[in-house]
Enzyme design. Structure first.
Site, mmCIF file in Angstrom:
data_model
loop_
_atom_site.group_PDB
_atom_site.id
_atom_site.type_symbol
_atom_site.label_atom_id
_atom_site.label_comp_id
_atom_site.label_asym_id
_atom_site.label_seq_id
_atom_site.Cartn_x
_atom_site.Cartn_y
_atom_site.Cartn_z
ATOM 1 C CD GLU A 296 64.714 79.872 49.463
ATOM 2 O OE1 GLU A 296 65.290 80.829 49.022
ATOM 3 O OE2 GLU A 296 64.312 78.861 48.780
ATOM 4 C CG HIS B 241 67.319 79.528 46.414
ATOM 5 N ND1 HIS B 241 66.302 80.139 46.572
ATOM 6 C CD2 HIS B 241 67.540 79.434 44.985
ATOM 7 C CE1 HIS B 241 65.707 80.275 45.321
ATOM 8 N NE2 HIS B 241 66.665 80.052 44.257
HETATM 9 P P1 NAP Z 1 60.583 76.515 32.058
HETATM 10 O O1 NAP Z 1 61.410 76.102 30.774
HETATM 11 O O2 NAP Z 1 59.738 77.445 31.776
HETATM 12 O O3 NAP Z 1 60.082 75.035 32.352
HETATM 13 C C1 NAP Z 1 59.032 75.135 33.415
HETATM 14 C C2 NAP Z 1 58.126 73.617 33.054
HETATM 15 O O4 NAP Z 1 57.251 73.459 33.857
HETATM 16 C C3 NAP Z 1 57.353 73.930 31.653
HETATM 17 O O5 NAP Z 1 57.844 72.820 30.914
HETATM 18 C C4 NAP Z 1 56.067 73.789 31.876
HETATM 19 O O6 NAP Z 1 55.215 72.696 31.186
HETATM 20 C C5 NAP Z 1 56.135 72.992 33.347
HETATM 21 N N1 NAP Z 1 54.788 73.266 34.179
HETATM 22 C C6 NAP Z 1 54.190 74.542 34.475
HETATM 23 N N2 NAP Z 1 53.294 74.326 35.283
HETATM 24 C C7 NAP Z 1 53.012 73.114 35.386
HETATM 25 C C8 NAP Z 1 52.201 72.272 35.927
HETATM 26 N N3 NAP Z 1 51.033 72.691 36.760
HETATM 27 N N4 NAP Z 1 52.364 70.937 36.205
HETATM 28 C C9 NAP Z 1 53.623 70.474 35.755
HETATM 29 N N5 NAP Z 1 54.328 70.928 35.005
HETATM 30 C C10 NAP Z 1 54.157 72.468 34.909
HETATM 31 O O7 NAP Z 1 61.530 77.069 33.212
HETATM 32 P P2 NAP Z 1 63.025 76.546 33.601
HETATM 33 O O8 NAP Z 1 63.779 77.481 33.145
HETATM 34 O O9 NAP Z 1 63.045 75.226 33.447
HETATM 35 O O10 NAP Z 1 62.878 76.814 35.307
HETATM 36 C C11 NAP Z 1 61.945 75.982 36.090
HETATM 37 C C12 NAP Z 1 61.839 76.617 37.289
HETATM 38 O O11 NAP Z 1 63.031 76.469 38.250
HETATM 39 C C13 NAP Z 1 61.850 78.185 37.509
HETATM 40 O O12 NAP Z 1 60.363 78.612 37.213
HETATM 41 C C14 NAP Z 1 62.226 78.570 38.923
HETATM 42 O O13 NAP Z 1 61.126 78.461 39.671
HETATM 43 C C15 NAP Z 1 63.254 77.374 39.475
HETATM 44 N N6 NAP Z 1 64.672 77.528 39.244
HETATM 45 C C16 NAP Z 1 65.353 77.259 40.363
HETATM 46 C C17 NAP Z 1 66.634 77.938 40.816
HETATM 47 C C18 NAP Z 1 67.330 77.775 41.885
HETATM 48 O O14 NAP Z 1 68.329 78.243 42.169
HETATM 49 N N7 NAP Z 1 66.786 76.651 42.724
HETATM 50 C C19 NAP Z 1 67.268 78.373 39.417
HETATM 51 C C20 NAP Z 1 66.642 78.530 38.301
HETATM 52 C C21 NAP Z 1 65.211 78.133 38.295
HETATM 53 P P3 NAP Z 1 54.802 73.260 29.646
HETATM 54 O O15 NAP Z 1 55.776 73.750 28.864
HETATM 55 O O16 NAP Z 1 53.905 72.327 29.225
HETATM 56 O O17 NAP Z 1 53.840 74.605 30.223
#
Ligand code: NAP
Length: 324
Positions: free
Chosen positions: A267, A286
């Site tokens: 990016e 993004h």
């Molecule tokens: P979160 O609450 O930690 O959720 C992540 C989920 O992914 C958890 O439920 C976890 O499962 C699951 N996971 C982890 N490893 C995995 C795997 N190998 N296969 C399948 N599932 C898996 O995080 P969140 O707050 O929802 O955020 C998620 C992600 O979104 C962040 O890490 C970030 O990279 C991205 N994000 C992007 C933006 C953007 O601007 N585009 C903004 C914010 C966040 P378990 O609970 O079972 O461990």
């Protein structure tokens, strides 16, 4: 004597003012090419705290910060941070979960609908003067209502997407995570599937898992081949969770119907990326959390975290609380 703190993300003036009042603030906000700036390296060498986003924190950088005690990232994802190296040095890493969840879920739905209804493509048709007759079957899109949504990574954002999809769009929801999620199963009838089954059954596949060694290149040519040719892929997580070159091939050859992407391997996306030549992909820069309200809330939270961590208080979120 005030503790030295380095700020290098775009932060609103209210946060800069709070930091400057509490600390000896070295303000690099709004500057680019920081890794090449000797003044930045000098400031980091003196810093007990840093607040920022978008910079790689590997062992080399961590070792160049001998006094560092707290890193406050203005993000929820922390794939740019070597958490093991930080923890070894007993440096606390704070992040900003929850406050961005609803905005990122909104963008996920926006990309799903943009793909299904071909918003980008048809908007370009209107702007370029090619709207000469009523749209007909070649321009028709697909419904989202009542379709099957597969979510990879059922965490905070995943659950917020499910709420919208199930309640607002009558969608059936499947998910893949590392553990069962009884609440989304109970509240929205979501069902856990293996990754392969989720890919086979879903009309929309939404990637919301963090970037980790296990999820890097989680979806490639094999996985795209499992998807329905009518299905759409949405990635709002991190670019490297997907093999971007394989995705461009799958889109070009119409092995899947389309994609909506907020995140990319590199990016900003290069102008010569093969994705740029494809009509069936919606590309946004993004912007998952990029609303006025959410960016302010993230900056406030990251500022609170840093101030609390360096003044004996309790940060609002910690990635490695065991170092305290
Ligand atoms: P979160 O609450 O930690 O959720 C992540 C989920 O992914 C958890 O439920 C976890 O499962 C699951 N996971 C982890 N490893 C995995 C795997 N190998 N296969 C399948 N599932 C898996 O995080 P969140 O707050 O929802 O955020 C998620 C992600 O979104 C962040 O890490 C970030 O990279 C991205 N994000 C992007 C933006 C953007 O601007 N585009 C903004 C914010 C966040 P378990 O609970 O079972 O461990």
């Amino acid at each position: 004597m005030k503790k030295t703190v380095v700020a290098y993300a775009a932060l609103p003036p209210s946060c800069i003012a709070r930091l400057a009042q509490t600390f000896d603030l070295r303000d690099f906000t709004g500057q680019s090419g920081l890794s090449r700036k000797p003044a930045f390296a000098t400031a980091l060498a003196e810093a007990e705290g840093v607040i920022g986003a978008g910079l790689l924190w590997d062992r080399t950088r961590i070792e160049a910060c001998p006094k560092l005690r707290v890193v406050s990232t203005v993000t929820v994802g922390y794939d740019l941070y070597d958490v093991e190296a930080l923890t070894e040095r007993r440096i606390l890493l704070c992040n900003t979960p929850d406050v961005l969840t609803e905005s990122v879920a909104d963008l996920s739905l926006a990309l799903m609908l943009s793909c299904a209804r071909r918003i980008g493509e048809l908007e370009r048709m209107v702007r370029s003067g090619h709207w000469k007759r009523s749209v007909d079957a070649p321009e028709f899109g697909s419904d989202a209502y009542g379709k099957t949504l597969g979510i990879i990574g059922m965490g905070r954002i995943g659950a917020a997407v499910v709420r919208r999809a199930a309640l607002g769009f009558g969608m059936r929801v499947l998910y893949d995570a590392r553990s069962d999620k009884p609440q989304v199963e109970r509240d929205y009838g979501a069902q856990r599937r293996s990754l392969d089954d989720l890919l086979r059954e879903s009309d929309f596949v939404c990637v919301l898992a963090p970037l980790t060694p296990e999820t890097e290149n989680l979806l490639g040519a094999r996985e795209f081949a499992l998807m329905k040719p009518t299905a759409f892929l949405i990635n709002v997580a991190r670019g490297k969770v997907i093999d971007e070159s394989a995705l461009a091939v799958a889109l070009r050859e119409r092995r899947i119907a389309g994609a909506g992407l907020d995140v990319f391997v590199r990016e900003p996306l290069a102008v010569d990326s093969p994705l740029m030549l494809l009509d069936n992909v919606v590309l946004v820069p993004h912007i998952g959390s990029a609303t006025h309200e959410t960016r302010q809330a993230m900056a406030d939270m990251a500022t609170d975290n840093l101030i609390a961590a360096l003044t004996g208080g309790e940060p609002r979120a910690m990635v490695n609380p065991q170092v305290r």
